[in-house]
Design an enzyme around this catalytic site. Structure first.
Site, PDB file in Angstrom:
ATOM      1  N   GLU A   1       3.667  -9.647   6.468  1.00  0.00           N
ATOM      2  CA  GLU A   1       4.535  -8.681   5.812  1.00  0.00           C
ATOM      3  C   GLU A   1       4.806  -7.485   6.719  1.00  0.00           C
ATOM      4  O   GLU A   1       5.950  -7.056   6.886  1.00  0.00           O
ATOM      5  CB  GLU A   1       3.912  -8.193   4.499  1.00  0.00           C
ATOM      6  CG  GLU A   1       4.860  -7.262   3.753  1.00  0.00           C
ATOM      7  CD  GLU A   1       4.153  -6.416   2.704  1.00  0.00           C
ATOM      8  OE1 GLU A   1       4.772  -6.165   1.674  1.00  0.00           O
ATOM      9  OE2 GLU A   1       3.014  -5.990   2.942  1.00  0.00           O
TER      10      GLU A   1
ATOM     11  N   GLU B   1       0.817  -1.212   0.000  1.00  0.00           N
ATOM     12  CA  GLU B   1       0.000   0.000   0.000  1.00  0.00           C
ATOM     13  C   GLU B   1       0.853   1.265   0.000  1.00  0.00           C
ATOM     14  O   GLU B   1       0.477   2.278  -0.600  1.00  0.00           O
ATOM     15  CB  GLU B   1      -0.958   0.008   1.192  1.00  0.00           C
ATOM     16  CG  GLU B   1      -1.930   1.176   1.159  1.00  0.00           C
ATOM     17  CD  GLU B   1      -3.026   1.104   2.217  1.00  0.00           C
ATOM     18  OE1 GLU B   1      -3.610   2.154   2.523  1.00  0.00           O
ATOM     19  OE2 GLU B   1      -3.298  -0.001   2.729  1.00  0.00           O
ATOM     20  N   ARG B   2       2.018   1.220   0.658  1.00  0.00           N
ATOM     21  CA  ARG B   2       2.897   2.401   0.653  1.00  0.00           C
ATOM     22  C   ARG B   2       3.354   2.722  -0.768  1.00  0.00           C
ATOM     23  O   ARG B   2       3.393   3.887  -1.168  1.00  0.00           O
ATOM     24  CB  ARG B   2       4.120   2.167   1.555  1.00  0.00           C
ATOM     25  CG  ARG B   2       3.822   2.224   3.044  1.00  0.00           C
ATOM     26  CD  ARG B   2       5.083   2.045   3.875  1.00  0.00           C
ATOM     27  NE  ARG B   2       5.961   3.209   3.771  1.00  0.00           N
ATOM     28  CZ  ARG B   2       7.126   3.226   3.134  1.00  0.00           C
ATOM     29  NH1 ARG B   2       7.561   2.152   2.515  1.00  0.00           N
ATOM     30  NH2 ARG B   2       7.863   4.320   3.122  1.00  0.00           N
TER      31      ARG B   2
END
Length: 298
Positions: free
Chosen positions: A125, A92-93
């Site tokens: 993760e 997502e980053r």
């Protein structure tokens, strides 16, 4: 040579493609995981609503965006195909940084995961990268426990942590919500937080948490405060015993000095009285002469 990954649960290694590959090495990815790197329209990709990580540092996103601007998205994100969009499982980053740059496409691996597998991979993760704050981590474990009926032993195995570590992390959710927010904002440490767990009253938890931040109290300091709050009678009794020992010593010294029995009657407010016994008029006169001679400085 593939980079060895640590902390994967049994059977989950095959779920996660190597994070150090780039689109230029997609043949290796296909050989290892049967996954292909594809370019997705960035507007067709959405964050995972059950993603355990809720807080993203804006400065770090901008730094990542600068890196992507120079080198591109080196590691493809991992997504799940939904009805009319792709759901982010990990990365997502990278997606946020790419959106920040205004990129139209993003490289991705597409995988068909169940809800449980999606959550497991996301948690693993983030835990591996230490991206989760303690509260996010605790909530993620709770979600696995309550929504997917996993046992704490199973969760511990999947994230390669001890069952005790899982239990201690989840206990943080018993703290007042305001205290949890202070942990998220790094205003107090998890060591402070665990010490506060000994207090049941949530208002007291928050009051002490603000003291930790305002007065820069150490974990040791807060442990002492909590101990005194939990055992006020024992602390008071301990003080009385200490005072009793001091008064007994003083009584003995005074008795040796004046040759008769002396008793000290002390009160809690620091006041009290001294009783000196005598057994004849002659002895009373002798005591009187001793006291007056002290007053005269003889």
């Amino acid at each position: 040579m593939a980079v060895k990954r640590k902390g994967l649960g049994k059977g989950l290694d095959s779920l996660i493609p190597d994070k150090n590959v780039s689109p230029s090495t997609k043949t290796k990815v296909e050989d290892d995981t049967n996954l292909k790197v594809v370019l997705l329209n960035i507007n067709d990709v959405e964050p995972n609503k059950v993603q355990p990580r809720k807080h993203f540092n804006e400065d770090s996103i901008i730094e990542l965006a600068d890196s992507i601007k120079q080198k591109g998205v080196i590691s493809p994100i991992l997504v799940n195909k939904k009805d009319d969009y792709y759901q982010i499982i990990s990365g997502e980053r990278r997606w946020r940084a790419s959106k920040h740059l205004g990129l139209k496409e993003i490289p991705a691996f597409i995988k068909d995961y169940s809800d449980l597998e999606t959550l497991e991979v996301a948690i693993i993760e983030n835990v591996q990268r230490e991206d989760l704050n303690p509260i996010e981590e605790a909530k993620a474990y709770k979600q696995l426990l309550e929504e997917h009926s996993l046992k704490q032993d199973e969760i511990a195995e999947k994230v390669s942590k001890s069952r005790t570590a899982i239990t201690n992390t989840m206990r943080l959710l018993k703290l007042d919500d305001r205290v949890q927010d202070m942990i998220i904002d790094d205003m107090i440490s998890t060591g402070h937080a665990r010490a506060l767990l000994a207090i049941d009253d949530k208002e007291q938890q928050y009051t002490l948490a603000t003291r930790i931040f305002d007065e820069k109290l150490s974990v040791r300091d807060i442990e002492k405060i909590v101990k005194s709050m939990k055992n006020p009678k024992k602390e008071k009794q301990k003080k009385k015993l200490e005072n009793a020992f001091i008064f007994t010593d003083l009584e003995e010294k005074m008795q040796q000095a004046i040759g008769t029995r002396v008793k000290i009657a002390a009160k809690d407010n620091g006041k009290g009285k001294i009783e000196i016994e005598y057994y004849s008029n002659e002895e009373l006169e002798h005591l009187f002469e001793m006291i007056t001679s002290i007053q005269k400085g003889e």
